[in-house]
Write a protein that holds these residues in place. Structure first.
Motif, mmCIF file in Angstrom:
data_model
loop_
_atom_site.group_PDB
_atom_site.id
_atom_site.type_symbol
_atom_site.label_atom_id
_atom_site.label_comp_id
_atom_site.label_asym_id
_atom_site.label_seq_id
_atom_site.Cartn_x
_atom_site.Cartn_y
_atom_site.Cartn_z
ATOM 1 N N CYS A 22 0.374 -0.982 -0.009
ATOM 2 C CA CYS A 22 0.187 -0.512 0.166
ATOM 3 C C CYS A 22 0.660 1.317 0.019
ATOM 4 O O CYS A 22 0.760 2.546 -0.658
ATOM 5 C CB CYS A 22 -0.589 0.015 1.157
ATOM 6 S SG CYS A 22 -1.949 1.569 1.582
ATOM 7 N N ILE A 90 -7.319 5.687 1.125
ATOM 8 C CA ILE A 90 -6.458 4.562 0.473
ATOM 9 C C ILE A 90 -6.666 3.809 1.465
ATOM 10 O O ILE A 90 -6.356 4.177 2.881
ATOM 11 C CB ILE A 90 -5.426 4.674 0.251
ATOM 12 C CG1 ILE A 90 -4.459 3.002 -0.980
ATOM 13 C CG2 ILE A 90 -4.338 4.342 1.195
ATOM 14 C CD1 ILE A 90 -3.464 2.966 -1.317
ATOM 15 N N ASN A 96 -2.630 1.620 -5.482
ATOM 16 C CA ASN A 96 -2.819 2.787 -6.134
ATOM 17 C C ASN A 96 -1.887 2.571 -7.871
ATOM 18 O O ASN A 96 -0.847 1.766 -7.066
ATOM 19 C CB ASN A 96 -2.541 4.493 -5.936
ATOM 20 C CG ASN A 96 -3.368 4.831 -4.357
ATOM 21 O OD1 ASN A 96 -3.472 5.710 -4.222
ATOM 22 N ND2 ASN A 96 -4.312 3.709 -4.234
#
Length: 177
Positions: A22, A90, A96
């Motif tokens: 992440c 997020i 992403n």
């Protein structure tokens, strides 16, 4: 730098399994004027240690601790600590696209809030489905009463608007709305 600062808010609990992927998906953004605010709440794994290690090596990352279990409160802690013109979200189990911020920032000159479609991936990174959301006002207004038309971890919103409505409100899954 003349580009708008984007504050990305990540509230996480027990996310050590996904946190590296992440955070790296944010560090590797083509748009570089961002800050990542990580709110670690009540984690009982190595989430806080991992987040602090990234903070030591990346000045754009801020790590905050919380003992509040509800997501909306932690998002508001992140919102309060943010310095950006825009707020992006997020979740720890999300990755992403490397051009996400670069693609979304210019759109906020025209819109107040934007999101995107998503691809669902398994633990090995294999795509196993997707979710497409309506793109235009008329269809959004028609669908919003029946389902969430915004995938919350894909949104970018003007911070001033989010503050104007009082930040994130309470209730399970309410951050999507």
């Amino acid at each position: 730098m003349n580009e708008a600062l984007v504050s990305i808010i990540l509230a996480v609990r027990n996310g050590e399994r996904y946190l590296d992927d992440c955070i790296n998906s944010i560090i590797n953004q083509s748009y570089k004027n961002w800050e990542l605010i990580i709110i670690v709440n009540c984690s009982q794994d190595n989430t806080l240690t991992i987040a602090r290690n990234y903070q030591r090596n990346e000045s754009r990352i801020k790590v905050l601790e919380s003992n509040i279990g509800q997501l909306n409160y932690n998002l508001n802690i992140g919102l309060g600590a943010s310095k950006g013109t825009y707020i992006a979200r997020i979740d720890v189990d999300d990755i992403n696209h490397s051009n996400r911020l670069a693609m979304q920032v210019p759109k906020l000159k025209e819109f107040d809030i934007i999101g995107s479609n998503v691809e669902f991936i398994d633990e090995d990174g294999n795509i196993h489905g997707n979710s497409n959301v309506p793109e235009y006002d008329k269809k959004i207004r028609r669908c919003i009463f029946y389902r969430s038309v915004i995938m919350h971890p894909t949104i970018m919103i003007k911070k001033s608007l989010l503050l104007e409505i009082g930040g994130y409100q309470g209730g399970k899954f309410s951050e999507d709305y």
